[in-house]
Scaffold this motif. Sequence first.
Motif, PDB file in Angstrom:
ATOM      1  N   VAL A 255      -7.635  14.491   1.354  1.00 31.91           N
ATOM      2  CA  VAL A 255      -8.591  13.820   2.224  1.00 31.91           C
ATOM      3  C   VAL A 255      -7.987  13.651   3.616  1.00 31.91           C
ATOM      4  CG1 VAL A 255      -9.706  12.582   0.328  1.00 31.91           C
ATOM      5  CG2 VAL A 255      -7.781  11.516   1.517  1.00 31.91           C
ATOM      6  N   ASP A 256      -8.853  13.539   4.619  1.00 33.40           N
ATOM      7  CA  ASP A 256      -8.404  13.321   5.996  1.00 33.40           C
ATOM      8  C   ASP A 256      -8.320  11.844   6.354  1.00 33.40           C
ATOM      9  OD1 ASP A 256      -8.124  16.005   6.507  1.00 33.40           O
ATOM     10  OD2 ASP A 256     -10.086  16.234   7.437  1.00 33.40           O
ATOM     11  N   ALA A 257      -8.836  10.981   5.486  1.00 34.98           N
ATOM     12  CA  ALA A 257      -8.771   9.534   5.706  1.00 34.98           C
ATOM     13  C   ALA A 257      -8.901   8.865   4.346  1.00 34.98           C
ATOM     14  CB  ALA A 257      -9.891   9.075   6.638  1.00 34.98           C
ATOM     15  N   PRO A 258      -8.371   7.650   4.196  1.00 38.18           N
ATOM     16  CA  PRO A 258      -8.502   6.961   2.911  1.00 38.18           C
ATOM     17  C   PRO A 258      -9.972   6.790   2.535  1.00 38.18           C
ATOM     18  CG  PRO A 258      -6.912   5.848   4.311  1.00 38.18           C
ATOM     19  CD  PRO A 258      -7.582   6.874   5.171  1.00 38.18           C
ATOM     20  N   PRO A 259     -10.345   7.135   1.306  1.00 36.53           N
ATOM     21  CA  PRO A 259     -11.740   6.939   0.887  1.00 36.53           C
ATOM     22  C   PRO A 259     -12.147   5.478   0.992  1.00 36.53           C
ATOM     23  CG  PRO A 259     -10.541   8.303  -0.692  1.00 36.53           C
ATOM     24  CD  PRO A 259      -9.521   7.743   0.255  1.00 36.53           C
ATOM     25  N   ALA A 260     -13.409   5.246   1.306  1.00 33.41           N
ATOM     26  CA  ALA A 260     -13.908   3.873   1.404  1.00 33.41           C
ATOM     27  C   ALA A 260     -13.677   3.141   0.084  1.00 33.41           C
ATOM     28  CB  ALA A 260     -15.400   3.885   1.752  1.00 33.41           C
ATOM     29  N   GLY A 261     -13.223   1.914   0.192  1.00 30.03           N
ATOM     30  CA  GLY A 261     -12.999   1.112  -1.004  1.00 30.03           C
ATOM     31  C   GLY A 261     -11.642   1.304  -1.646  1.00 30.03           C
ATOM     32  N   THR A 262     -10.770   2.097  -1.026  1.00 27.76           N
ATOM     33  CA  THR A 262      -9.421   2.266  -1.583  1.00 27.76           C
ATOM     34  C   THR A 262      -8.656   0.948  -1.455  1.00 27.76           C
ATOM     35  OG1 THR A 262      -9.375   4.597  -0.964  1.00 27.76           O
ATOM     36  CG2 THR A 262      -7.268   3.553  -1.440  1.00 27.76           C
ATOM     37  N   GLU A 263      -8.317   0.371  -2.585  1.00 29.46           N
ATOM     38  CA  GLU A 263      -7.641  -0.927  -2.584  1.00 29.46           C
ATOM     39  C   GLU A 263      -6.337  -0.867  -3.356  1.00 29.46           C
ATOM     40  OE1 GLU A 263     -10.957  -4.436  -2.038  1.00 29.46           O
ATOM     41  OE2 GLU A 263     -10.336  -3.899  -4.074  1.00 29.46           O
ATOM     42  N   GLY A 264      -5.354  -1.541  -2.840  1.00 19.62           N
ATOM     43  CA  GLY A 264      -4.083  -1.710  -3.525  1.00 19.62           C
ATOM     44  C   GLY A 264      -3.589  -3.114  -3.263  1.00 19.62           C
ATOM     45  N   TYR A 265      -2.286  -3.263  -3.140  1.00 20.89           N
ATOM     46  CA  TYR A 265      -1.705  -4.586  -2.937  1.00 20.89           C
ATOM     47  C   TYR A 265      -0.631  -4.561  -1.851  1.00 20.89           C
ATOM     48  CZ  TYR A 265      -3.728  -5.922  -7.481  1.00 20.89           C
ATOM     49  OH  TYR A 265      -4.596  -6.192  -8.524  1.00 20.89           O
ATOM     50  N   VAL A 266      -0.453  -5.701  -1.197  1.00 17.82           N
ATOM     51  CA  VAL A 266       0.741  -5.974  -0.412  1.00 17.82           C
ATOM     52  C   VAL A 266       1.375  -7.238  -0.980  1.00 17.82           C
ATOM     53  CG1 VAL A 266      -0.166  -4.906   1.691  1.00 17.82           C
ATOM     54  CG2 VAL A 266      -0.510  -7.360   1.314  1.00 17.82           C
ATOM     55  N   ARG A 267       2.667  -7.394  -0.738  1.00 18.85           N
ATOM     56  CA  ARG A 267       3.368  -8.574  -1.242  1.00 18.85           C
ATOM     57  C   ARG A 267       3.602  -9.568  -0.123  1.00 18.85           C
ATOM     58  NH1 ARG A 267       5.717  -8.216  -6.322  1.00 18.85           N
ATOM     59  NH2 ARG A 267       6.092  -6.118  -7.146  1.00 18.85           N
ATOM     60  N   ALA A 268       3.445 -10.825  -0.424  1.00 19.89           N
ATOM     61  CA  ALA A 268       3.776 -11.900   0.507  1.00 19.89           C
ATOM     62  C   ALA A 268       4.402 -13.041  -0.282  1.00 19.89           C
ATOM     63  CB  ALA A 268       2.536 -12.383   1.256  1.00 19.89           C
ATOM     64  N   PHE A 269       5.692 -13.277  -0.080  1.00 16.11           N
ATOM     65  CA  PHE A 269       6.426 -14.334  -0.758  1.00 16.11           C
ATOM     66  C   PHE A 269       6.296 -14.218  -2.281  1.00 16.11           C
ATOM     67  CE2 PHE A 269       5.066 -15.984   3.399  1.00 16.11           C
ATOM     68  CZ  PHE A 269       6.319 -16.127   3.982  1.00 16.11           C
ATOM     69  N   GLY A 270       6.392 -12.964  -2.767  1.00 22.91           N
ATOM     70  CA  GLY A 270       6.351 -12.714  -4.198  1.00 22.91           C
ATOM     71  C   GLY A 270       4.968 -12.684  -4.800  1.00 22.91           C
ATOM     72  N   ILE A 271       3.949 -12.854  -3.985  1.00 24.96           N
ATOM     73  CA  ILE A 271       2.568 -12.845  -4.474  1.00 24.96           C
ATOM     74  C   ILE A 271       1.915 -11.517  -4.114  1.00 24.96           C
ATOM     75  CG2 ILE A 271       0.313 -13.979  -4.341  1.00 24.96           C
ATOM     76  CD1 ILE A 271       1.820 -16.531  -3.505  1.00 24.96           C
ATOM     77  N   GLU A 272       1.267 -10.862  -5.091  1.00 23.07           N
ATOM     78  CA  GLU A 272       0.560  -9.615  -4.824  1.00 23.07           C
ATOM     79  C   GLU A 272      -0.831  -9.937  -4.287  1.00 23.07           C
ATOM     80  OE1 GLU A 272       1.951 -10.137  -8.039  1.00 23.07           O
ATOM     81  OE2 GLU A 272       3.790  -9.299  -7.223  1.00 23.07           O
ATOM     82  N   VAL A 273      -1.108  -9.481  -3.087  1.00 27.65           N
ATOM     83  CA  VAL A 273      -2.382  -9.762  -2.429  1.00 27.65           C
ATOM     84  C   VAL A 273      -3.196  -8.468  -2.361  1.00 27.65           C
ATOM     85  CG1 VAL A 273      -3.498 -10.621  -0.343  1.00 27.65           C
ATOM     86  CG2 VAL A 273      -1.256 -11.532  -1.033  1.00 27.65           C
ATOM     87  N   PRO A 274      -4.388  -8.407  -2.968  1.00 26.38           N
ATOM     88  CA  PRO A 274      -5.193  -7.180  -2.895  1.00 26.38           C
ATOM     89  C   PRO A 274      -5.711  -6.942  -1.485  1.00 26.38           C
ATOM     90  CG  PRO A 274      -6.400  -8.929  -4.025  1.00 26.38           C
ATOM     91  CD  PRO A 274      -5.025  -9.451  -3.792  1.00 26.38           C
ATOM     92  N   VAL A 275      -5.609  -5.705  -1.019  1.00 25.77           N
ATOM     93  CA  VAL A 275      -6.062  -5.350   0.329  1.00 25.77           C
ATOM     94  C   VAL A 275      -6.715  -3.975   0.284  1.00 25.77           C
ATOM     95  CG1 VAL A 275      -4.280  -6.675   1.538  1.00 25.77           C
ATOM     96  CG2 VAL A 275      -3.840  -4.293   0.920  1.00 25.77           C
ATOM     97  N   SER A 276      -7.604  -3.736   1.231  1.00 25.01           N
ATOM     98  CA  SER A 276      -8.185  -2.410   1.410  1.00 25.01           C
ATOM     99  C   SER A 276      -7.271  -1.592   2.316  1.00 25.01           C
ATOM    100  CB  SER A 276      -9.581  -2.514   2.030  1.00 25.01           C
ATOM    101  OG  SER A 276     -10.470  -3.158   1.146  1.00 25.01           O
ATOM    102  N   GLU A 277      -7.115  -0.320   2.017  1.00 22.25           N
ATOM    103  CA  GLU A 277      -6.295   0.555   2.841  1.00 22.25           C
ATOM    104  C   GLU A 277      -6.947   0.707   4.216  1.00 22.25           C
ATOM    105  OE1 GLU A 277      -3.174   3.047   3.975  1.00 22.25           O
ATOM    106  OE2 GLU A 277      -3.368   1.826   2.169  1.00 22.25           O
ATOM    107  N   PRO A 278      -6.219   0.426   5.302  1.00 29.00           N
ATOM    108  CA  PRO A 278      -6.809   0.578   6.640  1.00 29.00           C
ATOM    109  C   PRO A 278      -7.102   2.039   6.948  1.00 29.00           C
ATOM    110  CG  PRO A 278      -4.459   0.099   6.797  1.00 29.00           C
ATOM    111  CD  PRO A 278      -4.828  -0.056   5.355  1.00 29.00           C
ATOM    112  N   ASP A 279      -8.050   2.235   7.836  1.00 32.17           N
ATOM    113  CA  ASP A 279      -8.440   3.589   8.211  1.00 32.17           C
ATOM    114  C   ASP A 279      -7.319   4.256   8.999  1.00 32.17           C
ATOM    115  OD1 ASP A 279     -10.141   5.761   8.331  1.00 32.17           O
ATOM    116  OD2 ASP A 279     -11.035   5.137  10.216  1.00 32.17           O
ATOM    117  N   GLY A 280      -7.211   5.554   8.875  1.00 29.38           N
ATOM    118  CA  GLY A 280      -6.207   6.319   9.604  1.00 29.38           C
ATOM    119  C   GLY A 280      -6.287   7.766   9.185  1.00 29.38           C
ATOM    120  N   PHE A 281      -5.673   8.646   9.962  1.00 36.16           N
ATOM    121  CA  PHE A 281      -5.728  10.073   9.651  1.00 36.16           C
ATOM    122  C   PHE A 281      -4.592  10.441   8.694  1.00 36.16           C
ATOM    123  CE2 PHE A 281      -4.935  14.610  10.480  1.00 36.16           C
ATOM    124  CZ  PHE A 281      -6.204  15.096  10.178  1.00 36.16           C
TER     125      PHE A 281
END
Length: 470
Positions: free
Chosen positions: A206-232
């Motif tokens: 793909v040339d950009a993350p598909p809409a709705g692509t979600e994963g996690y980032v960590r903040a102080f040991g907590i997994e926070v669900p986030v959508s992948e930001p747009d980009g090429f």
Amino acid sequence: MTRLFLVLAVLLLATAPPAAAAPAMDLDGYVRSHLDHTGLPGAAVAVTHNGDIVRVAGYGHDATGAPITASTRLPIASLSKSMTAFAVLRLGIGLDEPVTRYLPEFRLADPRGARITVRMLLDQTSGMADSTFPDLKLAQPHSLAEAVARLRDAPLADEPGARFHYHNPNYEVAARIVEVVAGRPFAEYLRTQVFGPLGMTGSTSVDAPPAGTEGYVRAFGIEVPVSEPDGFTGGSHGVLSTAADMAKWLSAQRDGGGVVSPASAALAHTPAPGRDYALGWRVQDGKTSHTGDWFSHTAAQVLLPGGYGIAVLANTGMALDNEAELLAQGLASLLEGGSPEPAPPAGVLADRVLAALALVAVGLAAIGVRRARKRRWWRIVPPLLPLVPLVFLPQLLGWVFAGRQGTYTQVLYVWPGLVVALGVVALAGLTVAAARTRVLVSGTRGRDQEESDPTRGDAQWASANRRSGS
């Protein structure tokens, strides 16, 4: 007599205790233990040995709560570079020919760009670099043609062929060469000429993350669900794949899998003398590997000297550690006879330190506000110093990570704990500076000074008496 010896030999073999079976490596147990100890929400794993599939499986869950399986499609990020390199090798073009021979549209702001060869793109020695062309911070293209066109404003950091610089536009240009030479879109070429022959039916580019692509980032040991930001992502880090498909990809590295010749497959894994980056693969300590990072996912692939191949796709994004790489390293140790112990990622430990420092800053700020009594202008400056790293955080991290720069929002995805902790420290300092400014401007003194001056009340009483007597 001979018959007697034969009978005795048969009897001895029949009565001898059976040889102890080699203990089976508990791959599943290790992966589950890793997820439990590190808090990684989910991962897909493929393990092969000399072309045979040992294990493909999914573990944990995705950001929607659905279980991850061997057929769950996940971003493989920069593992895509090794597939782009295979696509170029399949074309059979001259690796040491100038890029302009196959791609006349390729132009840089620096005239030395005309000397960049196809090989320099694939081993990332073109001279293009994030330090001179920070592509993540710029307006994003929507196609490989646009990605190449925007390089007309790109300077070079070094003479072509002189130094290694990890830079996504190298592989965007390589993928565009595939499009132009093959006469078809890059994603279609990958599907029909690379994925198809290998049976990788669950993979796409793909040339950009598909809409709705979600994963996690960590903040102080907590997994926070986030959508992948747009980009090429085209050409450099845009492939989505599965554990089942990655097992087929790992197996193809032995002899090219019919996509490229065995010699070309070996070439992809062979760096130039004095370097450790080949064609979409890095060779270090006898291991051939590559990692990949999206803001919400990570990936890693490893080829071990003993014939094992490992691929891990994880749904927690880039940070101090690539968490897919941590799991892959543990599996590699296990396959090589080690006894790896899962440990918290460095980012989790760093966040704990940052949280402690932020709490200390808040406590010091409370004390500083109460003691804001000395009327000296220069005392306003020190509490404001934490604002400097907060404001220039993207540039500072770019300097730390070899010139790879991003936006402030991207930094927040990569290390939210650092941004939050710096924000708390800066706010605490700003509060102290504001209190000292108020004292300086109004001429009032802090509460602590009033309480600690035993003569202040007597002086005020005597003054009042003198005024009443007069």
